[in-house]
Design a protein around this motif. Sequence first.
Motif, PDB file in Angstrom:
ATOM      1  N   GLY A 177      -5.683 -15.029  -2.130  1.00  0.00           N
ATOM      2  CA  GLY A 177      -4.451 -14.727  -1.424  1.00  0.00           C
ATOM      3  C   GLY A 177      -4.689 -14.412   0.036  1.00  0.00           C
ATOM      4  N   GLU A 178      -3.596 -14.353   0.798  1.00  0.00           N
ATOM      5  CA  GLU A 178      -3.693 -14.015   2.195  1.00  0.00           C
ATOM      6  C   GLU A 178      -3.476 -12.520   2.377  1.00  0.00           C
ATOM      7  N   VAL A 179      -4.187 -11.915   3.327  1.00  0.00           N
ATOM      8  CA  VAL A 179      -4.064 -10.485   3.576  1.00  0.00           C
ATOM      9  C   VAL A 179      -3.919 -10.238   5.062  1.00  0.00           C
ATOM     10  N   ASN A 180      -3.349  -9.069   5.383  1.00  0.00           N
ATOM     11  CA  ASN A 180      -3.254  -8.625   6.763  1.00  0.00           C
ATOM     12  C   ASN A 180      -4.040  -7.333   6.920  1.00  0.00           C
ATOM     13  N   GLU A 181      -4.493  -7.044   8.116  1.00  0.00           N
ATOM     14  CA  GLU A 181      -5.265  -5.838   8.347  1.00  0.00           C
ATOM     15  C   GLU A 181      -4.364  -4.625   8.361  1.00  0.00           C
ATOM     16  N   LEU A 182      -4.872  -3.508   7.819  1.00  0.00           N
ATOM     17  CA  LEU A 182      -4.152  -2.249   7.808  1.00  0.00           C
ATOM     18  C   LEU A 182      -4.527  -1.461   9.035  1.00  0.00           C
ATOM     19  N   SER A 183      -3.513  -1.040   9.792  1.00  0.00           N
ATOM     20  CA  SER A 183      -3.784  -0.238  10.989  1.00  0.00           C
ATOM     21  C   SER A 183      -3.486   1.228  10.715  1.00  0.00           C
ATOM     22  N   PHE A 235      -6.191   2.443  -1.005  1.00  0.00           N
ATOM     23  CA  PHE A 235      -5.364   1.583  -1.848  1.00  0.00           C
ATOM     24  C   PHE A 235      -5.214   0.204  -1.216  1.00  0.00           C
ATOM     25  N   PHE A 236      -4.957   0.189   0.097  1.00  0.00           N
ATOM     26  CA  PHE A 236      -4.853  -1.080   0.807  1.00  0.00           C
ATOM     27  C   PHE A 236      -6.136  -1.895   0.663  1.00  0.00           C
ATOM     28  N   ASN A 237      -7.282  -1.255   0.841  1.00  0.00           N
ATOM     29  CA  ASN A 237      -8.560  -1.977   0.730  1.00  0.00           C
ATOM     30  C   ASN A 237      -8.749  -2.557  -0.666  1.00  0.00           C
ATOM     31  N   ASN A 238      -8.329  -1.807  -1.690  1.00  0.00           N
ATOM     32  CA  ASN A 238      -8.432  -2.314  -3.062  1.00  0.00           C
ATOM     33  C   ASN A 238      -7.512  -3.522  -3.265  1.00  0.00           C
ATOM     34  N   ILE A 239      -6.293  -3.432  -2.709  1.00  0.00           N
ATOM     35  CA  ILE A 239      -5.358  -4.560  -2.791  1.00  0.00           C
ATOM     36  C   ILE A 239      -5.942  -5.775  -2.080  1.00  0.00           C
ATOM     37  N   MET A 240      -6.458  -5.550  -0.875  1.00  0.00           N
ATOM     38  CA  MET A 240      -7.004  -6.630  -0.076  1.00  0.00           C
ATOM     39  C   MET A 240      -8.179  -7.309  -0.789  1.00  0.00           C
ATOM     40  N   ASN A 241      -9.041  -6.503  -1.397  1.00  0.00           N
ATOM     41  CA  ASN A 241     -10.200  -7.070  -2.095  1.00  0.00           C
ATOM     42  C   ASN A 241      -9.759  -7.940  -3.270  1.00  0.00           C
ATOM     43  N   LEU A 242      -8.764  -7.476  -4.006  1.00  0.00           N
ATOM     44  CA  LEU A 242      -8.309  -8.260  -5.154  1.00  0.00           C
ATOM     45  C   LEU A 242      -7.593  -9.527  -4.700  1.00  0.00           C
ATOM     46  N   ALA A 252      -3.151  -8.936 -12.894  1.00  0.00           N
ATOM     47  CA  ALA A 252      -3.971  -7.745 -12.664  1.00  0.00           C
ATOM     48  C   ALA A 252      -3.072  -6.601 -12.220  1.00  0.00           C
ATOM     49  N   ARG A 253      -3.636  -5.383 -12.231  1.00  0.00           N
ATOM     50  CA  ARG A 253      -2.898  -4.204 -11.808  1.00  0.00           C
ATOM     51  C   ARG A 253      -3.841  -3.232 -11.128  1.00  0.00           C
ATOM     52  N   ILE A 254      -3.346  -2.595 -10.054  1.00  0.00           N
ATOM     53  CA  ILE A 254      -4.107  -1.555  -9.366  1.00  0.00           C
ATOM     54  C   ILE A 254      -3.194  -0.341  -9.189  1.00  0.00           C
ATOM     55  N   ASP A 255      -3.717   0.847  -9.476  1.00  0.00           N
ATOM     56  CA  ASP A 255      -2.984   2.088  -9.279  1.00  0.00           C
ATOM     57  C   ASP A 255      -3.528   2.828  -8.065  1.00  0.00           C
ATOM     58  N   SER A 256      -2.627   3.469  -7.330  1.00  0.00           N
ATOM     59  CA  SER A 256      -3.033   4.227  -6.146  1.00  0.00           C
ATOM     60  C   SER A 256      -3.554   5.600  -6.543  1.00  0.00           C
ATOM     61  N   SER A 257      -4.579   6.053  -5.825  1.00  0.00           N
ATOM     62  CA  SER A 257      -5.103   7.402  -6.030  1.00  0.00           C
ATOM     63  C   SER A 257      -4.406   8.396  -5.103  1.00  0.00           C
ATOM     64  N   GLY A 258      -3.522   7.877  -4.221  1.00  0.00           N
ATOM     65  CA  GLY A 258      -2.859   8.720  -3.244  1.00  0.00           C
ATOM     66  C   GLY A 258      -3.363   8.506  -1.833  1.00  0.00           C
ATOM     67  N   ASN A 259      -4.512   7.838  -1.704  1.00  0.00           N
ATOM     68  CA  ASN A 259      -5.085   7.507  -0.397  1.00  0.00           C
ATOM     69  C   ASN A 259      -4.631   6.092  -0.038  1.00  0.00           C
ATOM     70  N   ARG A 260      -3.708   5.973   0.935  1.00  0.00           N
ATOM     71  CA  ARG A 260      -3.097   4.668   1.207  1.00  0.00           C
ATOM     72  C   ARG A 260      -4.090   3.662   1.764  1.00  0.00           C
ATOM     73  N   LYS A 261      -4.991   4.121   2.639  1.00  0.00           N
ATOM     74  CA  LYS A 261      -5.948   3.178   3.221  1.00  0.00           C
ATOM     75  C   LYS A 261      -6.906   2.644   2.149  1.00  0.00           C
ATOM     76  N   SER A 314       0.820  -1.218   0.000  1.00  0.00           N
ATOM     77  CA  SER A 314       0.000   0.000   0.000  1.00  0.00           C
ATOM     78  C   SER A 314       0.852   1.265   0.000  1.00  0.00           C
ATOM     79  N   TYR A 315       2.147   1.145   0.283  1.00  0.00           N
ATOM     80  CA  TYR A 315       3.045   2.303   0.245  1.00  0.00           C
ATOM     81  C   TYR A 315       3.472   2.633  -1.185  1.00  0.00           C
ATOM     82  N   SER A 316       3.268   1.735  -2.110  1.00  0.00           N
ATOM     83  CA  SER A 316       3.707   1.954  -3.483  1.00  0.00           C
ATOM     84  C   SER A 316       2.654   2.732  -4.270  1.00  0.00           C
TER      85      SER A 316
END
Length: 251
Positions: A245-251, A232-239, A221-230, A206-208
């Motif tokens: 795949g396995e995911v971890n929660e974003l704090s 972006f993380f949710n979009n990554i997690m959903n995909l 697949a590919r996802i681009d960040s809009s600048g909002n990290r949280k 999510s930092y990228s």
Amino acid sequence: MLKVVNLKKEFKTNKSIFKILDNIDLEVKKGEFISIMGPSGAGKTTLLNILSTVDKPTCGKVYYNNKNIQEMNNKQISKFRRENIGFIFQDYNLLDSMTVEDNIALPLVISKEKQDKVRAEVLRLSKFFGIEGHLSKYPYELSGGQKQRAAAARALITEPKIIFADEPTGALDSKASSELLNCLKEMNEKFNVTVIMVTHDAFSASYSKKVIFMKDGKLNARIDSSGNRKEFFNNIMNLLTSMGGEVNELS
């Protein structure tokens, strides 16, 4: 800046052909921060090794600024790597017999740079990574996060155009991971260094600025960040969830 065309990597046995990478096409522009994700065996590290000139493809082409790497001999590739590429590894690759200062300085010492320049660059980067107070210590005296920031400083000291990071937070706790990732993000933005990072972790990715997902040796697949990290993380997690795949929660 970096372009790969029809990239393939195969391993052959007497009875079978194992496809590790299958017809990869990819373009990376200067200043991008890209994460490569995917399940174990997807081909992430193999792709990173080929992009970083450590490994060679079975077929296909790798271009840096329109120069075909496959047309270079081993001596030319080594020179190109020294002048253009930096590496950050999961296990740090620091030398325990050398101080942190000497570890960071090593690439410039090998290049026979003047001592004053080496010292100035070590101080500049150690301050950037927040480890200036540890330069006289040895790696075994540092925490994992401090070691990885020292490794990042060493990777950046030759002013490479591109940094390759292979699971750089894999051995770090959450605090140290966040500190390193913030440094990588700032490094990308402040020094305009292109970063390509392999990670299994959605939090790290999510930092990228862009995430590329691999599956079965292909870009899936590919996802681009809009600048909002949280977000972006949710979009990554959903995909990742949809891909199993396995995911971890974003704090």
